[in-house]
Design an enzyme around this catalytic site. Structure first.
Site, PDB file in Angstrom:
ATOM      1  N   SER A 181     -29.519  -6.899 -50.055  1.00  0.00           N
ATOM      2  CA  SER A 181     -30.018  -6.050 -49.068  1.00  0.00           C
ATOM      3  C   SER A 181     -29.683  -6.154 -47.627  1.00  0.00           C
ATOM      4  CB  SER A 181     -31.649  -6.181 -48.925  1.00  0.00           C
ATOM      5  OG  SER A 181     -32.277  -5.229 -47.931  1.00  0.00           O
ATOM      6  N   ALA A 182     -29.104  -5.373 -47.084  1.00  0.00           N
ATOM      7  CA  ALA A 182     -28.962  -5.384 -45.443  1.00  0.00           C
ATOM      8  C   ALA A 182     -30.135  -5.850 -44.463  1.00  0.00           C
ATOM      9  CB  ALA A 182     -28.520  -4.108 -44.958  1.00  0.00           C
ATOM     10  N   ASP A 183     -31.175  -5.832 -45.423  1.00  0.00           N
ATOM     11  CA  ASP A 183     -32.532  -6.424 -44.489  1.00  0.00           C
ATOM     12  C   ASP A 183     -32.281  -7.961 -44.032  1.00  0.00           C
ATOM     13  OD1 ASP A 183     -33.639  -4.083 -45.179  1.00  0.00           O
ATOM     14  OD2 ASP A 183     -35.227  -4.644 -46.509  1.00  0.00           O
ATOM     15  N   ASP A 196     -25.294  -7.329 -55.075  1.00  0.00           N
ATOM     16  CA  ASP A 196     -26.259  -6.358 -54.335  1.00  0.00           C
ATOM     17  C   ASP A 196     -27.233  -7.162 -53.438  1.00  0.00           C
ATOM     18  OD1 ASP A 196     -28.184  -4.713 -53.489  1.00  0.00           O
ATOM     19  OD2 ASP A 196     -28.391  -3.531 -55.436  1.00  0.00           O
ATOM     20  N   LYS A 228     -32.426   7.797 -46.940  1.00  0.00           N
ATOM     21  CA  LYS A 228     -32.773   6.485 -46.526  1.00  0.00           C
ATOM     22  C   LYS A 228     -31.808   5.612 -45.764  1.00  0.00           C
ATOM     23  CE  LYS A 228     -32.800   1.822 -49.206  1.00  0.00           C
ATOM     24  NZ  LYS A 228     -32.179   1.344 -50.612  1.00  0.00           N
ATOM     25  N   VAL A 273     -36.557  -1.686 -43.391  1.00  0.00           N
ATOM     26  CA  VAL A 273     -36.527  -3.016 -42.702  1.00  0.00           C
ATOM     27  C   VAL A 273     -35.539  -3.283 -41.854  1.00  0.00           C
ATOM     28  CG1 VAL A 273     -36.933  -5.350 -42.934  1.00  0.00           C
ATOM     29  CG2 VAL A 273     -38.194  -3.974 -44.387  1.00  0.00           C
ATOM     30  N   LYS A 310     -40.700  -8.138 -54.079  1.00  0.00           N
ATOM     31  CA  LYS A 310     -41.055  -7.642 -55.289  1.00  0.00           C
ATOM     32  C   LYS A 310     -40.249  -8.362 -56.215  1.00  0.00           C
ATOM     33  CE  LYS A 310     -43.323  -3.123 -55.276  1.00  0.00           C
ATOM     34  NZ  LYS A 310     -42.953  -2.350 -54.453  1.00  0.00           N
ATOM     35  N   GLU A 327     -42.277   0.707 -40.581  1.00  0.00           N
ATOM     36  CA  GLU A 327     -40.902   1.186 -41.134  1.00  0.00           C
ATOM     37  C   GLU A 327     -41.591   2.845 -41.670  1.00  0.00           C
ATOM     38  OE1 GLU A 327     -39.455   0.532 -44.830  1.00  0.00           O
ATOM     39  OE2 GLU A 327     -40.685  -1.199 -45.022  1.00  0.00           O
TER      40      GLU A 327
END
Ligand code: PSU
Ligand code: MN
Length: 306
Positions: A142-144, A140, A88, A108, A161, A26
């Site tokens: 992540s769209a990952d 919140d 991003k 990602v 993390k 990525e």
């Protein structure tokens, strides 16, 4: 599948056609995940690591509105130098970059989208996005994670993390049918540390075993990808206390400055890096290299099954 918007680098195209292993990488990790110039040096080292393992690297980004699978060194340098000035790009942003002829660094999620278009099944990175701490209020997520639920690409990472809520991240992945595999471990790694308080779904000990599961999943046309969680090598793992303190501080600052949306993760990554200094950056670099090696081995084993 090919699309009129996609440019596959000749070396990557040749590898795909002749049945050589290819590993996607990525570009948000370059632009937003690490400071310049270590980000560029790392990206190049990671590509070299993939080559040394007998696979072909395909670093993914959007340049001049073109979806790119495979970048030149000059293109990697440009992304790294522009850093957080680069857009991003997650899944939702892709058509805007294309229609407007812009440059974007892929997360990602969007790297998986483009890897899938190019026919690349294995992807190495540092850490995936996940459910943020306090997501009960902020929403919140992540769209990952949604991407892993729908796009057939395996993501080799060092877990996530601790800026994230690892327990909620696992719950979310379970709900969406995304398996989390621990490579030679039953514990979910937490990026800088080899273990968290959470167990993975399955422990697998060899790249061949991982490839067999991926092959079975996709042979049955089961939608989506897989998380392959690979702990940071012992010698580079960090003391949990130092990391925890930096993460708490970064989260507090994000709250005070009302950082949200897509800015949240880059802000936290940059602050944790600053607060922990060179040690965490060195660890970060080593774990990505380690993931590149495992991804290359998995890509090779997967081809052997086709
Ligand atoms: N976590 C890291 N390093 C990173 C990222 C996450 O430890 O570089 C990047 C990846 O590109 C990931 C993205 O896909 O952040 C997730 O952003 P968000 O939480 O906004 O979905
Ligand atoms: Mn987010």
């Amino acid at each position: 599948m090919t699309t009129p918007y996609l440019d596959i680098a000749p070396e990557v195209q040749a590898a795909l056609q002749s049945g050589q292993p290819v590993v996607a990488l990525e570009s948000t990790i370059i632009s937003h995940g690490m400071p310049y110039p270590q980000n560029v040096a790392t990206a190049l080292q990671v590509e070299a690591e993939v080559r040394a393992a007998g696979a072909v690297p395909a670093t993914i980004a959007i340049l001049g509105g073109r979806l790119k699978a495979g970048l030149s060194h000059a293109e990697i340098e440009a992304l790294g130098k522009a850093g957080r000035e680069v857009v991003k790009v997650s899944r939702r942003d892709i058509p805007f970059m294309v229609a407007q002829g812009r440059m974007g660094a892929t997360t990602v999620a969007s790297t998986m989208v483009i890897a899938d278009m190019a026919g690349i099944r294995v992807f190495a990175t540092g850490g995936i996005g996940g459910v943020h701490r306090g997501a009960q209020q902020s929403f919140d997520v992540s769209a990952d994670l949604q991407e892993l639920a729908q796009t057939p690409v395996a993501v080799v990472c060092a877990g996530a993390k601790s800026i994230l809520d690892l327990g909620l991240t696992l719950e979310y992945l379970e709900t969406h049918g995304v398996p989390v595999v621990g490579y030679q471990t039953e514990w979910l790694p937490a990026f800088f540390t080899r273990e968290s308080a959470f167990k993975v779904d399955y422990r697998l000990d060899t790249p061949a075993e991982i490839a067999r599961v991926l092959h079975a999943k996709w042979a049955m046309a089961l939608r989506g990808g897989m998380v392959i969680a690979n702990p940071i090598p012992h010698e580079y793992a960090m003391p949990r206390d130092a990391i925890d303190a930096a993460v708490e501080q970064a989260l507090l600052e994000a709250q005070q400055q009302r950082i949200g949306g897509k800015e949240s993760t880059p802000f936290l990554l940059a602050r944790v890096c600053e607060l922990t200094g060179g040690d965490s950056l060195a660890a970060n670099i080593q774990l990505v290299r380690n993931n590149a090696r495992l991804a290359s081995a998995v890509a090779r084993e997967l081809l052997a099954l086709k």
